[in-house]
Design an enzyme around this catalytic site. Structure first.
Site, PDB file in Angstrom:
ATOM      1  N   VAL A  35      -9.113   0.602  -4.629  1.00  9.20           N
ATOM      2  CA  VAL A  35      -9.692   0.192  -5.902  1.00  9.20           C
ATOM      3  C   VAL A  35      -8.693  -0.627  -6.711  1.00  9.20           C
ATOM      4  CG1 VAL A  35     -10.776   0.959  -8.041  1.00  9.20           C
ATOM      5  CG2 VAL A  35     -11.131   2.259  -5.931  1.00  9.20           C
ATOM      6  N   LYS A  36      -9.105  -1.816  -7.133  1.00 12.46           N
ATOM      7  CA  LYS A  36      -8.263  -2.669  -7.971  1.00 12.46           C
ATOM      8  C   LYS A  36      -8.485  -2.312  -9.439  1.00 12.46           C
ATOM      9  CE  LYS A  36      -7.555  -7.047  -6.900  1.00 12.46           C
ATOM     10  NZ  LYS A  36      -7.808  -8.479  -6.583  1.00 12.46           N
ATOM     11  N   ILE A  37      -7.376  -2.036 -10.128  1.00 16.39           N
ATOM     12  CA  ILE A  37      -7.413  -1.692 -11.541  1.00 16.39           C
ATOM     13  C   ILE A  37      -6.397  -2.566 -12.266  1.00 16.39           C
ATOM     14  CG2 ILE A  37      -6.867   0.116 -13.230  1.00 16.39           C
ATOM     15  CD1 ILE A  37      -8.013   2.148 -11.339  1.00 16.39           C
TER      16      ILE A  37
END
Length: 218
Positions: free
Chosen positions: A86-88
């Site tokens: 997941v890109k945050i």
């Protein structure tokens, strides 16, 4: 070094995978929009299609910017497939979300990194990857390779397991520079990766070999 393909184009992903040299894929909302992908379900289905092509990590980005929203988005994305990372974004609530999610076993790619301080906070929060944006910093005449080296050295000094992804790569030289700086991963468009194959002496050498063979064998 690992290569991730920075693309949401399924044909390009398939081509790169067939070459046998990519280790994963990174995407973002801009790349998805470029392919005409719309809506939450459209995004999710597209991520699954990518996971069915490659065997490595596939970065999928949250679209919320507050802690509660990012956690909700991240848990939904991580639940889609075991390959999803997941890109945050590296913002205050993003760091808080990374800390919370990493403790629950969700793998994170902290994106939009432009300073060693941001990279340090992301690693302390438990991110799996950090993504310094090489191309965007180069666009404003910043020494991006020095930044990548700084981040790599910080992680080595303090024994962080976080891997550095050289991101927003514009051309083949960015890949070479990132390798020299010690980045663990380079995420690139397909044309930059294919650019590594190009050298005029290779073309001339092959041309000569084939010409000599033809002289002898007709």
């Amino acid at each position: 070094m690992k290569f991730f393909l920075d693309s949401a184009n399924l044909d390009q992903i398939q081509e790169a995978n067939d070459l046998g040299i990519i280790d994963g894929v990174t995407t973002n909302p801009s790349l998805m929009a470029k392919e005409g992908i719309k809506g939450k379900e459209g995004f999710r289905n597209h991520y699954l299609k990518i996971c069915n092509i490659v065997s490595g990590d596939v970065s999928a980005e949250v679209i919320s910017t507050d802690f509660t929203g990012m956690v909700r988005d991240a848990e939904e994305l991580a639940g889609l497939h075991s390959q999803i990372v997941v890109k945050i974004p590296c913002i205050k609530d993003g760091i808080k979300a990374i800390k919370y999610l990493s403790q629950k076993g969700v793998r994170i790619n902290c994106t939009l990194i432009f300073s060693p301080g941001q990279a340090l906070l992301a690693a302390k929060a438990g991110t799996t990857y950090t993504s310094p944006f090489v191309g965007r910093l180069d666009d404003i005449s910043t020494d991006v390779i020095a930044l990548v080296k700084q981040i790599v050295n910080i992680y080595k000094t303090y024994n962080f397991n976080t891997q550095v992804i050289a991101s927003s790569i514009r051309h083949t030289m960015h890949i070479i520079q990132s390798i020299e700086a010690g980045a663990h991963v380079a995420t690139c468009p397909l044309n930059s990766i294919l650019g590594l194959l190009k050298h005029p002496l290779t073309d001339l050498g092959l041309e000569k070999f084939l010409a000599d063979y033809k002289k002898l064998n007709g």
